[in-house]
Design an enzyme around this catalytic site. Structure first.
Site, PDB file in Angstrom:
ATOM      1  N   HIS A  52      -5.346  -3.618 -23.511  1.00  0.00           N
ATOM      2  CA  HIS A  52      -5.316  -5.075 -23.703  1.00  0.00           C
ATOM      3  C   HIS A  52      -5.158  -5.293 -25.198  1.00  0.00           C
ATOM      4  CE1 HIS A  52      -7.006  -5.812 -19.592  1.00  0.00           C
ATOM      5  NE2 HIS A  52      -7.580  -4.636 -19.830  1.00  0.00           N
ATOM      6  N   PHE A  53      -3.951  -5.673 -25.627  1.00  0.00           N
ATOM      7  CA  PHE A  53      -3.697  -5.780 -27.066  1.00  0.00           C
ATOM      8  C   PHE A  53      -3.700  -7.224 -27.569  1.00  0.00           C
ATOM      9  CE2 PHE A  53      -1.626  -1.311 -27.778  1.00  0.00           C
ATOM     10  CZ  PHE A  53      -2.875  -0.730 -27.641  1.00  0.00           C
ATOM     11  N   HIS A  90      -7.167  -3.976 -10.709  1.00  0.00           N
ATOM     12  CA  HIS A  90      -8.571  -3.945 -11.105  1.00  0.00           C
ATOM     13  C   HIS A  90      -9.357  -4.209  -9.834  1.00  0.00           C
ATOM     14  CE1 HIS A  90     -11.927  -5.095 -14.014  1.00  0.00           C
ATOM     15  NE2 HIS A  90     -12.432  -5.298 -12.811  1.00  0.00           N
ATOM     16  N   HIS A 148      -9.147   2.387 -13.705  1.00  0.00           N
ATOM     17  CA  HIS A 148     -10.549   2.603 -14.116  1.00  0.00           C
ATOM     18  C   HIS A 148     -11.552   2.776 -12.961  1.00  0.00           C
ATOM     19  CE1 HIS A 148     -10.340  -1.690 -13.570  1.00  0.00           C
ATOM     20  NE2 HIS A 148     -10.111  -2.011 -14.810  1.00  0.00           N
ATOM     21  N   ASP A 185      -8.223   1.532 -21.118  1.00  0.00           N
ATOM     22  CA  ASP A 185      -8.641   0.134 -20.924  1.00  0.00           C
ATOM     23  C   ASP A 185      -9.121  -0.452 -22.261  1.00  0.00           C
ATOM     24  OD1 ASP A 185      -9.160  -2.298 -19.767  1.00  0.00           O
ATOM     25  OD2 ASP A 185     -10.933  -1.651 -18.658  1.00  0.00           O
ATOM     26  N   HIS A 210     -13.070  -6.856 -28.474  1.00  0.00           N
ATOM     27  CA  HIS A 210     -13.619  -8.182 -28.769  1.00  0.00           C
ATOM     28  C   HIS A 210     -14.245  -8.063 -30.150  1.00  0.00           C
ATOM     29  CE1 HIS A 210     -13.107  -9.510 -24.599  1.00  0.00           C
ATOM     30  NE2 HIS A 210     -13.581  -8.331 -24.233  1.00  0.00           N
TER      31      HIS A 210
END
Ligand code: DOR
Length: 443
Positions: free
Chosen positions: A60-61, A174, A228, A298, A302
């Site tokens: 997640h970029f 997910h 995951h 993954d 944050h």
């Protein structure tokens, strides 16, 4: 430009040997070339190992929309440092990548900002079926069967049936059961103890949703990759190998468990949640016996301030791309697995799962996405040395032996012993879904 990497120990598809590798332009041109060959640059590498670049198929970029946490420039530098030469990014950016137009906007951003190769999933919603059916320039479709960060969720059976029945791209998901999570959340309402995160997103939530997704994939015979996996119980669902289903684990589910909340608190709050020590052990077994084929991070950064909020305001997710390879090389050092197994899980297998053209192997004609690693180097992970924009790591203070020292992307050095060369962006990854995925290649 011709580059000769001389006398590294090279992990080839079927053997590991000390030899030389010739890069010509963006490709691997020869293995063990004639000694008199003339080149522009020679790198003497005896004592080092040369492996294919890591393909991280779950990151997640955060760009566009959440660039206070990360962006494509900072994240791809972290990749280069960590030996990740290709990433496949998830659609929960703002706005969500749920149309071809938005996919192409992300591809255009990456074309100027990413130091490494890139691809972007298209996200499923309950009503974007037509977009999913016609999507291209993408590895596949991402479904959140169970909500996580953002509000992408497809939980209704009918919508899921139609996606599995009517689309042709590979699907990944997910898997955490929304109803189970909601019921647990109500039961534990008012808690500020992050350890309860693992009781809210519990074993059952993961198991029910993964079972449901596998049932869909089996009935529709649709290529499906389980993201995951966090519980030992889920790995039993993969015991009967079905030639269209693959699965992956993340370093945090291999290395952390609920006992670590006391030490690390919300820094290790993520979805799916951490489980128990026994789950760590079974996930390792599943990797070693082939029930699970892929390791991906993954990577979900944050900011430190966001993570310091009390649970449950604290967001789920942690950064990992710059340490994932080192974490696994450290396990090679400890004797838990071999370097060849790490290369399979992190480079070759994800390239096969997503039909990546020219990636994941050191072979003539493949892209020169390469990493020199020093299996003897011991270094401590430090927050202040992280190049991810969020500037922290849950592995802060951990000493690891085995580190990437130099990374090539399409024949160009992007990272060399602490220094970056940002002069040349990475390339859009190419997917050929007629290749048929991981199992087609194993046959
Ligand atoms: O912990 C997580 N964080 N899990 C996800 O699935 C999403 C991710 C994020 O985007 O923050």
């Amino acid at each position: 430009m011709k580059t000769l990497i001389r006398q590294a120990t090279v992990v080839l598809p079927h053997e590991t040997v000390q030899t030389s590798v010739l890069i010509d332009g963006h490709q691997i041109a020869d293995i063990d070339p004639a000694p008199q060959i003339s080149v522009d640059e020679t790198i003497d590498a005896p004592g080092l190992h040369l492996i294919p670049g890591v393909v991280d198929d779950q990151v997640h970029f955060r760009e566009p929309g959440l660039t206070q946490k990360e962006d494509l420039a900072s994240a791809s530098r972290a990749c280069a440092k960590g030996g990740v030469t290709t990433f496949l990014e998830m659609p929960n950016t703002i706005p969500h990548a749920i149309t071809q137009e938005r996919l192409e906007a992300k591809l255009a951003l990456a074309a100027t900002k990413s130091l490494v190769n890139y691809g972007f999933y298209i996200g499923a919603t309950p009503n974007n079926l037509d977009e999913l059916k016609s999507a291209h320039r993408t590895p596949g479709i991402k479904i959140f069967i169970g909500s996580s960060t953002g509000d992408l969720l497809v939980d209704e059976q009918e919508a899921l049936e139609r996606i599995f029945a009517e689309t042709t791209l590979p699907i990944t998901a997910h898997c955490e059961d929304e109803a189970t999570v909601q019921a647990n959340r109500e039961r534990l309402a008012g808690t500020h103890d992050v350890a309860n995160h693992s009781k809210i997103r519990d074993h059952q939530a993961a198991l029910i949703a993964t079972r449901r997704a596998i049932d869909l994939a089996c009935r529709h015979q649709h290529r499906f990759h389980v993201l995951h996996v966090s519980t030992g119980a889920e790995t039993e669902l993969f015991a009967d190998a079905r030639p269209w289903i693959t699965a992956e684990v993340c370093p945090h589910h291999l290395f952390f468990n609920v006992d670590d909340y006391q030490r690390l608190g919300t820094l290790i709050q993520m979805n799916p949640s951490l489980k128990h020590r026994e789950d760590n052990a079974v996930l390792w077994e599943a990797l070693l016996d082939g029930r699970v084929q892929v390791i991906a991070t993954d990577h979900a950064p944050h900011t430190w301030e966001e993570k310091q909020q009390p649970y449950p305001q604290s967001p789920s997710g942690l950064p990992a791309v710059e340490n994932s390879l080192a974490l696994l090389l450290n396990e090679v050092h400890r004797g838990r697995c071999t370097l060849e197994q790490v290369v399979h899980w992190m480079c070759d297998a994800p390239a096969r799962v997503w039909d990546l053209v020219g990636k994941g192997r050191i072979a003539v004609g493949y892209d020169a996405d390469l990493v020199l690693v020093d299996l003897e180097r011991t270094q401590e992970v430090r927050n202040e040395r992280q190049v991810t924009k969020c500037g922290w790591s849950p592995w802060h203070g951990v000493r690891l032996t085995g580190w990437p020292v130099r990374t090539w992307v399409m024949g160009h050095t992007v990272f060399n012993d602490g220094r970056f060369d940002t002069s040349q962006p990475g390339s859009e990854a190419q997917f050929d879904h007629s290749l048929g995925g991981y199992w087609a290649d194993q046959a």
